[in-house]
Scaffold this motif. Sequence first.
Motif: not given
Lengths: 478, 294
Positions: B99-106, B184-189, B289-294
């Motif tokens: 989730a953290g990496d997702r938020e930072r665009g990593m 989760a969508r967000k890192a904080s969540v 693996a199944r989730r929509a692209p970030v």
Amino acid sequence: MRTLHAILFTILLAAHAAAQDPHAMAPPAPTTPRVASNINTGLIGIRVRTARPGDVIRVPAGIYREHIRIETPLSLVAEPGAIIDGDGSGDIIEIAAPDVTVSGFVIRNTGIDLDKENAGVRAIAPRALIENNTLEDILFGIDLRDAHDSIVRGNRIGGKDLDIARRGDGVRLWRSDRALIENNHIHDGRDAVLWYSQGITVRGNTAIRCRYGFHLMYSDDVTLEDNEVAHNSVGIYIMYSRGITIRQNRMIRNRGPSGYGLGLKEADRFTIENNLMVANRAGVYLDGSPFSTQVPGVFTRNTIAFNDVGLTFLPAVRGNRFTLNNFIDNVEQVSILGRGSLKGNEFWHEETGNYWSDYLGYDQNQDGVGDFVHESYTLFESLVDRHPKLRILLFSPVEQAIEFVGRAVPAVRPEPKFIDEVPLMRPIAIESGRPAQQADRVGMTLTALAMVGGGLGLALLSRPVERRRRTSATGGDA
Amino acid sequence: MTTFPAHAPIRLAACPPPGLVANTLAIAQRELREAVRSRWFILYTLAFAVLGLSLSYVTAAAGGGMGLSGFGRTTAGLVNLVLLVVPLMGLTAGAGSIAGDRERGMLTYLLAQPVTRTEVLLGKYLGLSGALIACIALGLGACAAIMAWKGDATRPASLIWLGGLSLALAMGMLSLGMLVSVLARKASVAVGTGVFLWLVLVFATDLALMAGAIAMKLRIEELFAACLFNPLQVFKMWSLHAADASLDVLGPAGLYATEEFGAWLHAIFGASLLAWIVLPLIAASLIFARRAPV
């Protein structure tokens, strides 16, 4: 209470511990020793048969496969290496005359017939002296029946490798008064048991991996001192006996469904002093003792440490007095089963209390006695005493959480289990022999080094890898 | 690079092209590097070590200087400490990862590389596990040093067992944390959910178990079986079993388990912890693996 008993009973059954349940054991009726045809037919037997009173028969080294019955007062003394082998049947030596000495033999391989109680040495006459023998692979070890004033000293007694229910007693006394049981080493047997025997001294023995280390049934005025009982189901169990002194014994790691260091069942007039009870399931187990409340049960100068439970009381137990004992780091210091109360017992008397490692007070006037009363009320413990199955949650964070609630919210705080008004600030020194365990400092240091080294190595792992990859990358570019 | 020597196929066979293993390890290394430099790692390591140190110091002193020491009273205290700290560590580290990496665009950057999503997830998991190993080893190693110095009679073997089991617990909780992180969508969540799960596992399930045992009169077999579903209880029982070779300290239910299963207890506890490591991780990788692209 009834359900609790039912639960406990079920556990005992589940643990196939009929052999370990004191109630399940009927008094063994001694059978008349049967004279088999092969008795006194061997080399030693012939000499024994023809000896005159007072003879000393010296037996040279060798293996003697025979069964012996001594009917004349004599001494049978082994030279080193003399082995009497019972060939897996019957008793080996029977002493049927008074004033007989049997000394220095290796006696091995009795029968395994529990009905006939096959024994290594059986004495049925007074004043037998049985010393320095090694008994191996025997069903019963030394069995004294109506053998008053006998001495059993310095023997090593090892039972057969059988299931506990099929083993015999390492030492058994049956109506044998004033006997001395001294410096014996008993292992892998059932019990060392005293039946209806008065005025016995049991001193300096060790009993390990037995069912009950020492077991008294209806035996009065007995002194047990300086014994070490370890890794048994119960260390010392006193039942229906009066006038008992237990001092300077070491009861260590007696565990399992019973698992008491010292058990007292309907015992009376007892003094328990200077003993060490360490790492047992229960240090002391009290059931109906003292039986009459005329004389208090005295517990003084004992160290009761690192047991799952220090003292376990059945609900109606009263009349015990504890002073100058050390209660150190038992998972539960004192437990009262069911909904009983400890009110009938004293945990301090006049100016003397005990040392409790969980005492939270301080000692401003430096007199060695805590300035506040030691009250034991813990919510989790009282829950566990009522519902023993909840012990499975012991050591969980929820235990601390509940204790915290118990301290913070007086409304749910249980009645104090017991009170010591004059708790000691420091444990008192007692004389009960060696400490129980030795620290493995070298091993621990190596463990520390390995762990810290491994951790640091892993944490620093990334750097050299990074450098290597960079150089290889540059190499590739070139 | 256009012509290969004659023996090229053999060399290729001996040294396979970058695949699942190589990619996973590369990501694991990156993750480990990042974790070790991060603030949470240093904080957790310090907290764990300091708590453990004070605990071993205090319990070593409580023996009263009589040369006595019990069946690893210190170990029991450490078990308690591990039960509180390690799951929190694993859950928050896991929850923060994806989730953290997702938020930072990593995550977008990572997935643009020639790696699969499974490789990213596994790599992150391994890297974080490495960081947790380091943390636990440092903390317990410090305790071992104090025990050696104070002459505590706890056996080294039981401490090593404790280390290994803590690691298994940490990896199980990390696995659960990563499942949360993937969802989760967000890192904080994600981290909040991780902390909530920690509370549930540490307190709520045990309280429920207590209530159930009293109110519903659970039998000891049922109670023991129920405990097997809580990784914290499994860890606790296993480490006591390893330290003392008997669960009778846990009362009737412990006696029942010892008598009924004996040596099989290791297998039972092991299977339970392994399930906690593997199942959430599989679930996480399937979902990831199944989730929509970030």
